[in-house]
Design a protein around this motif. Structure first.
Motif, mmCIF file in Angstrom:
data_model
loop_
_atom_site.group_PDB
_atom_site.id
_atom_site.type_symbol
_atom_site.label_atom_id
_atom_site.label_comp_id
_atom_site.label_asym_id
_atom_site.label_seq_id
_atom_site.Cartn_x
_atom_site.Cartn_y
_atom_site.Cartn_z
ATOM 1 N N ALA A 1 0.773 -1.177 -0.049
ATOM 2 C CA ALA A 1 -0.056 0.050 0.024
ATOM 3 C C ALA A 1 0.771 1.166 0.035
ATOM 4 O O ALA A 1 1.904 1.062 0.638
ATOM 5 N N VAL A 2 0.486 2.336 -0.946
ATOM 6 C CA VAL A 2 1.182 3.513 -0.817
ATOM 7 C C VAL A 2 0.456 4.455 -1.223
ATOM 8 O O VAL A 2 -0.806 4.297 -1.750
ATOM 9 N N ASP B 1 2.524 5.780 9.026
ATOM 10 C CA ASP B 1 1.689 4.940 8.820
ATOM 11 C C ASP B 1 2.125 3.824 7.881
ATOM 12 O O ASP B 1 3.183 4.031 7.139
ATOM 13 N N VAL B 2 1.418 2.830 7.521
ATOM 14 C CA VAL B 2 1.534 1.612 6.697
ATOM 15 C C VAL B 2 2.247 2.052 5.420
ATOM 16 O O VAL B 2 3.221 1.582 4.793
ATOM 17 N N GLN B 3 1.379 2.964 4.674
ATOM 18 C CA GLN B 3 1.809 3.593 3.480
ATOM 19 C C GLN B 3 3.304 4.162 3.471
ATOM 20 O O GLN B 3 3.921 3.884 2.548
ATOM 21 N N VAL B 4 3.385 4.876 4.328
ATOM 22 C CA VAL B 4 4.682 5.858 4.322
ATOM 23 C C VAL B 4 5.817 4.913 4.803
ATOM 24 O O VAL B 4 6.802 4.696 4.153
ATOM 25 N N ARG B 5 5.625 3.957 5.703
ATOM 26 C CA ARG B 5 6.544 2.954 6.039
ATOM 27 C C ARG B 5 6.943 2.065 4.767
ATOM 28 O O ARG B 5 8.101 1.290 4.713
ATOM 29 N N ASN B 6 6.069 1.788 3.991
ATOM 30 C CA ASN B 6 6.381 1.012 2.833
ATOM 31 C C ASN B 6 7.277 1.526 1.741
ATOM 32 O O ASN B 6 7.894 0.828 0.989
ATOM 33 N N ARG B 7 7.330 2.752 1.973
ATOM 34 C CA ARG B 7 8.130 3.697 0.864
ATOM 35 C C ARG B 7 9.275 4.306 1.305
ATOM 36 O O ARG B 7 10.434 4.320 0.931
ATOM 37 N N ALA C 1 -1.514 9.057 13.519
ATOM 38 C CA ALA C 1 -0.290 8.156 13.035
ATOM 39 C C ALA C 1 0.397 9.083 11.787
ATOM 40 O O ALA C 1 1.635 8.830 12.004
ATOM 41 N N PRO C 2 -0.387 9.692 10.706
ATOM 42 C CA PRO C 2 0.402 9.937 9.806
ATOM 43 C C PRO C 2 1.498 11.215 10.044
ATOM 44 O O PRO C 2 2.494 11.482 9.370
ATOM 45 N N THR D 1 1.978 10.610 -3.346
ATOM 46 C CA THR D 1 3.490 10.758 -3.116
ATOM 47 C C THR D 1 4.388 9.851 -3.610
ATOM 48 O O THR D 1 5.360 9.493 -2.969
ATOM 49 N N GLY E 1 11.119 9.145 -0.865
ATOM 50 C CA GLY E 1 10.336 10.362 -1.471
ATOM 51 C C GLY E 1 9.219 10.840 -0.231
ATOM 52 O O GLY E 1 8.610 11.688 -0.588
ATOM 53 N N GLN E 2 9.044 10.343 0.767
ATOM 54 C CA GLN E 2 8.077 10.508 1.637
ATOM 55 C C GLN E 2 7.991 11.991 2.244
ATOM 56 O O GLN E 2 7.029 12.444 2.936
#
Lengths: 168, 297
Positions: free
Chosen positions: A62-63, B102-108, B189-190, A67, B34-35
């Motif tokens: 999930a992204v 959060d999950v999405q930011v941790r993935n990137r 979280a974010p 961004t 890139g976050q």
């Protein structure tokens, strides 16, 4: 700043379909999906990496697609909300959100369902704590989250059940 | 929102990325997860003329256990560290990785990108300063090793030269009677934490032999609270010594008032976080398993 508009060729798979495009480097993945591929189910909410309305999966992860630059998705497989249903049949996650009233206005729902998709792919029976952690990056301003959590629990039960039946 | 137009370069290796930085000059920036950078570019606070994408270089994302150390490739994502059984052996690393955004930011987002950005509210530098951490940096002149204390110079400022990048981060494993804890408080979280505390204690029974206490988000860089460490070192970890450490940590903090809270509020908050982090670090040093992560509503 570049004098002329620079474009980069990319290839990617979105919901199983291959695409070859040329894009400006500053094009965001969410804009590629919405404006170039006409997949408007992925929403732009805050546009600042906060709300998660633009959540899609890149190679299963999930992204926030507001961004990520589209050029970064070169060679990747993307899953958006449009790719959840198969042959007109709703995905168990979609069905559970509908049946449990896991949405009101629906703006955040595509992002929440994709965040749920990653969660359930990695954790078949998440407890409430794991669910809350998995959707902490998705803001819903209507529901208060209670029914979203119920929906995710229902989806987990249904998907697990399907897998158990099909493995018999 | 669109960033200003820029030239996009895809590096095939870290060496090539360094060469590109030299050649393109001050207008060039590296793109890791890139976050932080992409939001800054969208708001046009950052307007690089050239972006050098590190995401297509193979072999830059790894976690290896070797000679009593953990080695992290600079492009290792927070989520990979969160899920790593090797990283769980140093619990304070897991506390940090599992709670960033959060999950999405941790993935990137990546550990190398976070350190190289040196945001005063970032998590990794605060945590890694409680451990023996070295950054392996690659530049035009070759490679050099920089201890984390010398790497972080100021807010958004590191020891990196313009044409230099972080290749790898190594962390020495603490001794078995050492335990650490990282506790950050954030509104949700974010967002970035309002304040955070990282504590690593080495215990002999109830006596603290060695202590590291680092405060995050309450200064231009993470702040090592040396007086707070002294209050615990050689002492029994009890109400009296912990109170002294908490008071010293509060005094060491230098928070700025902002949308996350007043300076006074942050002073109080950081004290409370240090107190709880000391408790968890002590229990972990004595062998107890304790779960801990960022606190948010």
């Amino acid at each position: 700043m570049p004098d002329a508009v620079e474009t980069i060729p990319i290839r990617l798979k979105v919901n199983g379909k291959s695409h070859s495009l040329t894009v400006e480097p500053r094009l965001l993945l969410v804009e590629l999906l919405r404006e170039h591929l006409d997949l408007t189910g992925t929403h732009v909410g805050c546009d600042t990496t906060y709300c998660g309305a633009c959540t899609v999966l890149i190679n299963g992860a999930a992204v926030k697609s507001c961004t990520v630059f589209a050029v970064q998705a070169d060679g990747a497989e993307i899953l958006t909300v449009e790719g959840l249903e198969t042959d007109g049949q709703l995905h168990p996650i979609q069905r559970a959100f509908a049946e449990c009233y896991g949405l009101q206005c629906g703006y955040c729902t595509p992002g929440l369902m994709l965040a749920t998709h990653q969660l359930l792919a990695r954790n078949k029976r998440p407890d409430e704590k794991a669910i809350r952690k998995a959707i902490a990056g998705n803001t819903c301003r209507c529901t208060g989250y209670q029914n979203i959590i119920k929906a995710i629990q229902a989806a987990a039960r249904n998907m697990d059940g399907v897998q158990q039946r099909s493995s018999v | 929102m669109y960033p200003r137009a820029f030239h996009y370069h895809r590096a095939g290796s870290l060496k090539e990325a360094v060469a590109m930085l030299s050649q393109l000059g001050g207008e060039a920036k590296l793109l890791a997860g890139g976050q932080s950078l992409i939001p800054l570019m969208k708001l046009r606070f950052a307007n690089p003329g050239h972006l050098i994408d590190l995401n297509f270089i193979s072999g830059t994302s790894f976690i290896k256990e070797e000679d009593g150390r953990l080695r992290f490739g600079a492009m290792t994502r927070h989520a990979e560290i969160e899920d790593s059984s090797a990283a769980k052996k140093i619990p304070i690393l897991h506390d940090c990785a599992a709670g960033i955004a959060d999950v999405q930011v941790r993935n990137r987002g990546t550990i190398g990108g976070s350190l190289a950005e040196a945001d005063p509210s970032g998590d990794w530098a605060t945590v890694l300063m409680t451990l023996h951490t070295e950054l392996h940096c690659l530049g035009n002149q070759g490679e050099r090793t920089v201890p984390i204390e010398e790497f972080i110079k100021d807010a958004y400022t590191t020891a990196l030269a313009h044409d230099e990048l972080v290749r790898e981060i190594t962390v020495r494993k603490p001794s078995p009677n050492s335990g650490g804890a990282y506790l950050a408080f954030k509104r949700c979280a974010p967002v970035y934490p309002t304040a955070s505390a990282a504590v690593q204690l080495t215990m002999e029974g109830e006596t603290c032999r060695e202590a590291r206490i680092v405060l995050g988000c309450v200064g231009l860089t993470p702040i090592r609270a040396k007086q707070a460490e002294s209050a615990l070192r050689g002492a029994a970890v009890n109400e009296k010594s912990v109170s002294a450490a908490v008071e010293a940590a509060r005094t060491a903090s230098d928070p700025q008032p902002d949308m996350r809270g007043s300076a006074e509020y942050k002073h109080t908050l950081v004290g409370a976080l240090v107190k709880r982090a000391i408790d968890v670090a002590r229990r972990r040093a004595l062998g107890e398993k304790v779960e801990l992560s960022h606190i948010y509503a």
